[in-house]
Design a protein around this motif. Structure first.
Motif: not given
Length: 175
Positions: A148-175
């Motif tokens: 199972q993917m832990q929360y920390g790794e999930y956060s790293k994944f989301i950051e790596a693919i650019g789905i969320c911006d720095e504030t954690g909001k969904l980045n519709r340009a890359t999602a």
């Protein structure tokens, strides 16, 4: 009278004699070690995989992978994937705010969008599994099974693919 219970016993006392005799080594015999047989997949720890794995073999097969994808897609739909796609479809997000159909006011067909999302996921599902394996293994600390993917790794994944911006909001340009 109980003598027959134990068979025919000798009446004489049994006597053991111990004789001390010194043995001396006269010749050196070197016995070569028995060589290990060459490694074989069939006789390795992986041999039960032929009977226990879904593809019934040592290696995954395309047909087995498709079966696995269909099971996972069904589970995702049970957890709300189709509702999410329908919701985003109604908001115009899946068509893209700059698409010609969206600008003309056309509504997307949710069933077509669901089929399209499934087709894209199916096309790239091997890569998705590799990504999942990487992130779930990178967070393995020995306390769980590592599947199972832990929360920390999930956060790293989301950051790596650019789905969320720095504030954690969904980045519709890359999602």
């Amino acid at each position: 009278d109980h003598q027959n219970d134990f068979g025919v016993l000798l009446e004489d006392d049994v006597m053991f004699m111990m004789i001390q005799e010194r043995l001396t080594k006269t010749e050196e015999h070197d016995i070569p070690p028995v060589p290990d047989p060459p490694w074989s997949l069939v006789s390795s720890v992986w041999s039960p995989r032929v009977k226990e794995s879904d593809p019934r073999g040592f290696f995954n097969s395309y047909r087995g992978d498709l079966k696995m994808f269909e099971k996972d897609w069904g589970r995702a739909c049970q957890m709300g994937m189709e509702h999410l796609v329908t919701y985003e479809c109604e908001r115009g997000f899946l068509r893209g705010a700059d698409s010609e159909a969206f600008l003309n006011g056309e509504q997307a067909n949710p069933q077509e969008e669901i089929a399209e999302v499934k087709a894209v996921m199916k096309e790239h599902f091997h890569v998705l599994f590799l990504i999942y394996d990487y992130y779930s293994a990178s967070g393995f600390d020995g306390s769980d099974e590592g599947l199972q993917m832990q929360y920390g790794e999930y956060s790293k994944f989301i950051e790596a693919i650019g789905i969320c911006d720095e504030t954690g909001k969904l980045n519709r340009a890359t999602a």
